[in-house]
Design a protein around this motif. Structure first.
Motif, PDB file in Angstrom:
ATOM      1  N   VAL A   1       2.336   1.560  -3.522  1.00  0.00           N
ATOM      2  CA  VAL A   1       1.310   1.956  -4.490  1.00  0.00           C
ATOM      3  C   VAL A   1       0.979   3.422  -4.326  1.00  0.00           C
ATOM      4  CG1 VAL A   1      -1.113   1.631  -5.125  1.00  0.00           C
ATOM      5  CG2 VAL A   1       0.342  -0.344  -4.797  1.00  0.00           C
ATOM      6  N   SER A   2       0.809   3.891  -3.089  1.00  0.00           N
ATOM      7  CA  SER A   2       0.459   5.289  -2.876  1.00  0.00           C
ATOM      8  C   SER A   2       1.590   6.204  -3.325  1.00  0.00           C
ATOM      9  CB  SER A   2       0.092   5.550  -1.418  1.00  0.00           C
ATOM     10  OG  SER A   2       1.208   5.416  -0.585  1.00  0.00           O
ATOM     11  N   GLN A   3       2.851   5.816  -3.107  1.00  0.00           N
ATOM     12  CA  GLN A   3       3.979   6.621  -3.565  1.00  0.00           C
ATOM     13  C   GLN A   3       4.013   6.670  -5.089  1.00  0.00           C
ATOM     14  OE1 GLN A   3       7.338   4.775  -1.654  1.00  0.00           O
ATOM     15  NE2 GLN A   3       7.127   6.035   0.179  1.00  0.00           N
ATOM     16  N   GLU A   4       3.731   5.552  -5.730  1.00  0.00           N
ATOM     17  CA  GLU A   4       3.702   5.521  -7.187  1.00  0.00           C
ATOM     18  C   GLU A   4       2.581   6.406  -7.728  1.00  0.00           C
ATOM     19  OE1 GLU A   4       3.392   1.396  -8.183  1.00  0.00           O
ATOM     20  OE2 GLU A   4       5.444   0.966  -7.569  1.00  0.00           O
ATOM     21  N   LYS A   5       1.408   6.349  -7.103  1.00  0.00           N
ATOM     22  CA  LYS A   5       0.282   7.183  -7.541  1.00  0.00           C
ATOM     23  C   LYS A   5       0.613   8.663  -7.413  1.00  0.00           C
ATOM     24  CE  LYS A   5      -3.625   4.102  -6.667  1.00  0.00           C
ATOM     25  NZ  LYS A   5      -4.829   3.882  -5.848  1.00  0.00           N
ATOM     26  N   ILE A   6       1.214   9.031  -6.294  1.00  0.00           N
ATOM     27  CA  ILE A   6       1.594  10.430  -6.083  1.00  0.00           C
ATOM     28  C   ILE A   6       2.593  10.866  -7.146  1.00  0.00           C
ATOM     29  CG2 ILE A   6       2.838  11.991  -4.525  1.00  0.00           C
ATOM     30  CD1 ILE A   6       1.564  10.404  -2.200  1.00  0.00           C
TER      31      ILE A   6
ATOM     32  N   GLN B   1       0.818  11.317 -10.497  1.00  0.00           N
ATOM     33  CA  GLN B   1       0.002  12.527 -10.483  1.00  0.00           C
ATOM     34  C   GLN B   1       0.857  13.779 -10.620  1.00  0.00           C
ATOM     35  OE1 GLN B   1      -2.074  12.152  -6.762  1.00  0.00           O
ATOM     36  NE2 GLN B   1      -3.701  10.871  -7.608  1.00  0.00           N
TER      37      GLN B   1
ATOM     38  N   ASN C   1       0.824  -1.203   0.000  1.00  0.00           N
ATOM     39  CA  ASN C   1       0.000   0.000   0.000  1.00  0.00           C
ATOM     40  C   ASN C   1       0.858   1.253   0.000  1.00  0.00           C
ATOM     41  OD1 ASN C   1      -2.378  -1.424  -0.041  1.00  0.00           O
ATOM     42  ND2 ASN C   1      -2.707  -1.307   2.164  1.00  0.00           N
ATOM     43  N   ARG C   2       1.954   1.251   0.767  1.00  0.00           N
ATOM     44  CA  ARG C   2       2.851   2.400   0.804  1.00  0.00           C
ATOM     45  C   ARG C   2       3.478   2.613  -0.568  1.00  0.00           C
ATOM     46  NH1 ARG C   2       6.917   1.213   4.834  1.00  0.00           N
ATOM     47  NH2 ARG C   2       5.318   1.686   6.339  1.00  0.00           N
TER      48      ARG C   2
END
Length: 133
Positions: A97-102, A105, A94-95
């Motif tokens: 994935v969220s870093q990749e999404k940020i 973006q 999850n960490r």
């Protein structure tokens, strides 16, 4: 980076930069497990000291406050807590994935702003726009 310098024994910034995130997590988990072991030793010494002094009950019939060391300091529980944090693949995934999404973006926003002409390339900026660099 600060944790690596302060707690993990690193003295070279380049060595820290070469370290992967997975390696960092592994090293930090090992550091925390070593700290638990150190705390266990300190707690055991305190337990031995308190065994001589700490009692419950009346003054005529004193009893030790802790009957076993495990009641005073549960090493297995401490280790399980640390291992649970680091071994949870869901947390790591999850960490990540969220870093990749940020990152995605921010790159999309950067490209959009650059296309609109709101971002001036470094070479085309004036000395004042570069902030003295």
């Amino acid at each position: 980076m600060l944790n690596s310098l302060a707690y993990l024994g690193f003295h070279d910034i380049k060595a820290i930069e070469r370290m992967t995130f997975h390696e960092y997590l592994l090293r930090f988990e090992a550091y925390q497990l070593a700290q638990i072991k150190r705390n266990e030793e300190l707690a055991y010494q305190a337990w031995l000291n308190q065994q001589v002094q700490a009692t419950t009950g009346s003054t005529k019939h004193p009893r030790p406050k802790f009957r076993t060391f495990k009641q005073f300091f549960d090493t297995d529980k401490q280790i399980a807590t640390v291992r649970k944090i680091f071994e949870s693949s869901e947390v790591s995934e999850n960490r990540q994935v969220s870093q990749e999404k940020i990152f995605v973006q921010r790159m999309q926003e950067f490209k959009r702003l650059k296309k609109q002409g709101k971002i001036i390339p470094w070479q085309k900026r004036t000395q004042a726009e570069k902030g003295g660099f």
